[in-house]
Enzyme design. Structure first.
Site, PDB file in Angstrom:
ATOM      1  N   GLY A  33       0.820  -1.205   0.000  1.00  0.00           N
ATOM      2  CA  GLY A  33       0.000   0.000   0.000  1.00  0.00           C
ATOM      3  C   GLY A  33       0.846   1.243   0.000  1.00  0.00           C
ATOM      4  O   GLY A  33       2.059   1.181  -0.217  1.00  0.00           O
ATOM      5  N   ASN A  34       0.221   2.385   0.215  1.00  0.00           N
ATOM      6  CA  ASN A  34       0.963   3.644   0.290  1.00  0.00           C
ATOM      7  C   ASN A  34       0.311   4.553   1.321  1.00  0.00           C
ATOM      8  O   ASN A  34      -0.728   4.225   1.884  1.00  0.00           O
ATOM      9  CB  ASN A  34       1.050   4.301  -1.092  1.00  0.00           C
ATOM     10  CG  ASN A  34      -0.307   4.634  -1.659  1.00  0.00           C
ATOM     11  OD1 ASN A  34      -1.017   5.490  -1.147  1.00  0.00           O
ATOM     12  ND2 ASN A  34      -0.696   3.918  -2.724  1.00  0.00           N
ATOM     13  N   ARG A  35       0.929   5.706   1.543  1.00  0.00           N
ATOM     14  CA  ARG A  35       0.525   6.578   2.650  1.00  0.00           C
ATOM     15  C   ARG A  35      -0.505   7.627   2.262  1.00  0.00           C
ATOM     16  O   ARG A  35      -0.750   8.553   3.028  1.00  0.00           O
ATOM     17  CB  ARG A  35       1.749   7.276   3.233  1.00  0.00           C
ATOM     18  CG  ARG A  35       2.752   6.332   3.844  1.00  0.00           C
ATOM     19  CD  ARG A  35       3.860   7.108   4.546  1.00  0.00           C
ATOM     20  NE  ARG A  35       4.978   6.244   4.882  1.00  0.00           N
ATOM     21  CZ  ARG A  35       5.011   5.453   5.955  1.00  0.00           C
ATOM     22  NH1 ARG A  35       3.986   5.431   6.781  1.00  0.00           N
ATOM     23  NH2 ARG A  35       6.059   4.684   6.188  1.00  0.00           N
ATOM     24  N   SER A  36      -1.096   7.531   1.086  1.00  0.00           N
ATOM     25  CA  SER A  36      -2.088   8.538   0.693  1.00  0.00           C
ATOM     26  C   SER A  36      -3.229   8.610   1.709  1.00  0.00           C
ATOM     27  O   SER A  36      -3.777   7.581   2.106  1.00  0.00           O
ATOM     28  CB  SER A  36      -2.652   8.175  -0.686  1.00  0.00           C
ATOM     29  OG  SER A  36      -3.723   9.043  -0.997  1.00  0.00           O
ATOM     30  N   ALA A 101      -3.625   7.809  -5.339  1.00  0.00           N
ATOM     31  CA  ALA A 101      -2.266   7.267  -5.431  1.00  0.00           C
ATOM     32  C   ALA A 101      -2.397   5.803  -5.857  1.00  0.00           C
ATOM     33  O   ALA A 101      -2.655   4.923  -5.037  1.00  0.00           O
ATOM     34  CB  ALA A 101      -1.563   7.372  -4.081  1.00  0.00           C
TER      35      ALA A 101
END
Ligand code: CTP
Ligand code: CA
Length: 229
Positions: A33-36, A101
């Site tokens: 995943g990502n931090r968006s 994102a």
């Protein structure tokens, strides 16, 4: 924050906004995943609704955000699910804004059982596959007159500053508008933190004021509205 003062220039328009990060599963309990946080996309959806648009918000993983008032929210997990949801919502939309994102890569194989520790050997390398570029697809399949907006966070490097990379990305993606945020830590070619530009395919370049995500959202819709057919 200034809802009463907003123009109603999106009345009768259908807009679609993507927000948040996608999650690419490795196994039933893990993902890449990502931090968006999704905050910018939610602000775009909220402001569009306040300006009279009929809004669909395609939301991946986000911080704990309340649904914006009068917005249809479609929740997705993976980039592929976001892709399907965006194409579906795009069919009758006047404007599409990709603020999500989207993961560039996903694990090449989805294991249906939990990956176990292998006590005697080192773990298998993670093999990745490339996800579809949703923004590029939306540009390629857009209806006549549909306005397509992308986002890019860029850093400067040895080949140029963030604005330079933004200009290249605008051309590569083929969208009508690209919101460029300069990110990074003040390296040689870097510009001020949080500097931003709104780049248009017609060559117009507008510097974006440092401010709230709602203010940025207003600037984006200010640019979209006159481009709607
Ligand atoms: N985007 C997309 N689908 C992807 C990757 C990105 O729709 N698979 C969209 C993003 O939502 C954003 C824009 O493309 O609006 C730019 O994303 P960015 O990550 O900056 O561009 P990439 O083309 O992925 O290039 P790179 O990450 O290598 O800079
Ligand atoms: Ca990317």
């Amino acid at each position: 924050e200034r809802g009463d003062a907003l123009p109603r220039d999106l009345e009768g328009r259908r807009v679609v906004v993507s927000a948040g990060g996608t999650r690419e599963p490795l196994d039933p309990v893990r993902f890449l995943g990502n931090r968006s946080s999704g905050r910018q996309g939610y602000a775009l959806a909220r402001v569009a609704a306040q300006r009279g648009a009929s809004v669909t918000l395609v939301a991946g993983a986000t911080a704990d955000l309340g649904d914006p008032a009068s917005v249809r929210v479609v929740r997705v997990g993976t980039a592929e699910q976001m892709r399907v949801a965006m194409h579906e919502a795009a069919a009758d939309a006047d404007a599409l804004v990709m603020s999500a994102a989207v993961a560039d890569f996903r694990p090449a194989t989805l294991v249906t059982t939990k990956i176990k520790k292998t006590p005697r050997s080192s773990p298998d390398p993670l093999v990745l596959a490339t996800n579809a570029d949703i923004l590029a697809e939306l540009v390629a399949t857009r209806r006549a007159g549909q306005v397509v907006v992308g986002f890019a966070a860029e850093t400067g490097d040895a080949t140029g500053d963030a604005l330079h990379h933004g200009r290249i990305k605008l051309r590569r993606k083929g969208c009508d508008l690209l919101v460029v945020n300069a990110v990074g830590d003040g390296k040689a070619f870097e510009v001020a933190d949080n500097a931003g530009w709104l780049l248009a395919a017609d060559g117009t370049e507008t510097e974006l004021p440092d401010g709230s995500k709602a203010l940025l959202a207003s600037r984006v819709w200010d640019a979209v509205a006159p481009r709607l057919s």
